[in-house]
Design a protein around this motif. Structure first.
Motif, PDB file in Angstrom:
ATOM      1  N   UNK A  68      46.007  45.898  38.324  1.00  0.00           N
ATOM      2  CA  UNK A  68      46.731  46.888  39.126  1.00  0.00           C
ATOM      3  C   UNK A  68      48.138  47.128  38.554  1.00  0.00           C
ATOM      4  N   UNK A  87      40.744  37.530  41.559  1.00  0.00           N
ATOM      5  CA  UNK A  87      41.938  38.059  42.236  1.00  0.00           C
ATOM      6  C   UNK A  87      43.105  38.163  41.249  1.00  0.00           C
ATOM      7  N   UNK A  88      43.316  37.110  40.482  1.00  0.00           N
ATOM      8  CA  UNK A  88      44.420  37.106  39.518  1.00  0.00           C
ATOM      9  C   UNK A  88      44.239  38.234  38.498  1.00  0.00           C
ATOM     10  N   UNK A 102      42.531  41.012  38.993  1.00  0.00           N
ATOM     11  CA  UNK A 102      42.728  42.287  39.692  1.00  0.00           C
ATOM     12  C   UNK A 102      44.205  42.615  39.867  1.00  0.00           C
ATOM     13  N   UNK A 103      44.999  41.577  40.163  1.00  0.00           N
ATOM     14  CA  UNK A 103      46.431  41.792  40.339  1.00  0.00           C
ATOM     15  C   UNK A 103      47.053  42.282  39.029  1.00  0.00           C
TER      16      UNK A 103
END
Lengths: 119, 220
Positions: free
Chosen positions: A21, A14-15, A17-18
Motif C-alpha cells: 500500500x 499483513x506486513x 500488504x502494508x
C-alpha cells in the motif's frame, strides 16, 4: 530516471500488504516484489535490485542469513532488516554487514526516509 | 463457533510477533544476551488442550509472571519459565556470586519486575495498531503446574466471563497465542534460559479482537 525495484520478504501477508500500500500510493515509480521467505526471495530476485526490506523472524532462513546471501549476489544492494526485535548483538552483526534497520510496523515516513536516499 | 479467517490469523500472528519482538529486545537488554524467538503459534482450544501445549508433563513446575489486562480487551498474559530456570534468570539479572538463599528471597520481586517490563512491552506493541483501550493490572508472581497457571477460574478474564454467561460450552475455550524464546549463549550452554509467552483472551474479547482485525485489514 529508470524505475527502481524493491523486494520485501516477510512471512506475514499483513506486513507485505502494508508495504504494498505504501509503495503504490506514495512511491508508484518503484516496483515492489514480494516474497514470503528467504528461499522464495532468492528464487525471484531479478537481475537488478535496489532495496531489500527483510523480516528477521521467518520460517527457514532468518533475515540476517538471507541478507548475507542477497549481498553476495548484489554487493550494492541497500538491505534493511524490518523487525520490532532490535537487539544489541543482532544490531552489531547487521551493522558490520552494512545492513540498516526499520522498526516494525513499517509506515510511510520510514520507507520514505530510505527511498529518498536511494533516488 | 469462533473462527478467524486466514488473513485475520496472519495479522494476529504478526502483531504477536511484533509484540514479542519488542519484549525480547527489552529482555535481551536486561540479561545482556541475545534472545531468540520461535514463530508464533495461535490456537483456539479448550483449556486442557492449552495446558498440554505448554508442557508435555502436566506435573512440571513452572514459574510465571501473570499480567491481567482489562477494558475493551480483557485477558491474561503470562511469561512462563520452567521452574528450574527462574533462579538462573534471577542469578543472571542480579549477581552471579549471590548465595542461593538470597537469590530465592529476591526471586519473586525480581521476576515480577522482569515480567512487568517484558509483558508491558509485549502488550503495547501487540495492540499498537488497534484502537482499543485497556489497562494493565499489577504483575503477579505464580508458581505451579501448567494446569494451575492456565486454570480458567484463576483468571480475571474467566471470572468476568463466568458472571456474564454461565454454562456456555464456548467459555471453556481459550484463545491461545504462544511463542517461545531462549537465550543464545555460545560460551555457556548451562546458562541458557528459555521460556514462553502466552496470551489468553476471554470470549467477548475474542470477538472484539476479530472486529479490530477486520477494521485494520479493511484499510488495505
Amino acid at each position: 530516471m529508470a524505475n527502481k525495484t524493491a523486494l520485501i520478504v516477510d512471512d506475514s501477508s499483513l506486513a507485505r500488504m502494508m508495504a504494498r500500500k505504501i509503495f503504490t500510493t506514495r512511491f508508484p515509480d518503484w516496483s515492489l516484489l514480494e516474497a514470503k521467505d528467504g528461499d522464495e526471495a532468492l528464487a525471484m530476485a531479478p537481475p537488478v535490485l535496489d532495496v531489500a526490506l527483510i523480516d528477521f523472524n521467518m520460517p527457514g532462513m532468518n533475515g540476517l542469513e538471507l541478507s548475507e546471501k542477497l549481498l553476495t549476489r548484489f554487493p550494492n544492494l541497500a538491505v534493511f532488516l524490518v523487525t520490532a526485535n532490535i537487539q544489541e548483538r543482532m544490531h552489531q552483526r547487521a551493522e558490520s554487514m552494512g545492513i540498516g534497520f526499520i522498526k516494525k510496523p513499517i509506515d510511510e515516513p520510514k520507507i520514505a526516509d530510505i527511498l529518498d536516499k536511494i533516488k | 463457533m469462533f473462527f478467524l479467517t486466514e488473513m485475520e490469523e496472519d495479522a494476529l500472528k504478526e502483531f504477536f510477533n511484533m509484540g514479542l519482538g519488542m519484549a525480547a529486545a527489552s529482555l535481551s537488554q536486561m540479561v545482556n544476551n541475545e534472545v531468540l524467538l520461535s514463530l508464533p503459534q495461535l490456537k483456539v482450544v479448550p483449556y486442557d488442550e492449552a495446558t498440554r501445549m505448554l508442557v508435555a508433563n502436566d506435573e512440571e513446575q513452572l514459574v510465571a509472571i501473570r499480567q491481567n489486562f482489562s477494558g475493551e480487551l480483557t485477558g491474561t498474559s503470562l511469561l512462563i519459565f520452567p521452574g528450574a530456570e527462574s533462579l538462573e534468570l534471577v542469578r543472571t539479572l542480579l549477581n552471579e556470586q549471590m548465595p542461593l538463599e538470597v537469590l530465592m528471597e529476591l526471586e519473586q520481586e525480581t521476576l515480577q519486575d522482569v515480567g512487568n517490563v517484558v509483558l508491558n512491552a509485549f502488550l503495547e506493541s501487540f495492540t499498537q495498531m488497534m484502537s482499543i483501550q485497556f489497562e494493565f493490572e499489577a504483575a503477579e508472581f505464580l508458581k505451579g503446574s501448567g494446569a494451575f497457571l492456565l486454570d480458567i477460574t484463576s483468571h480475571l478474564a474467566a471470572q468476568r466471563l463466568a458472571m456474564q454467561e454461565e454454562a456456555n460450552e464456548e467459555n471453556e475455550r481459550a484463545f491461545v497465542l504462544m511463542m517461545d524464546f531462549k537465550t543464545h549463549d555460545e560460551e555457556d550452554a548451562q546458562h541458557t534460559l528459555s521460556g514462553f509467552v502466552v496470551l489468553l483472551f476471554s470470549q467477548p474479547s475474542m470477538e472484539i479482537l476479530k472486529r479490530e482485525l477486520k477494521t485494520i485489514l479493511g484499510a488495505f
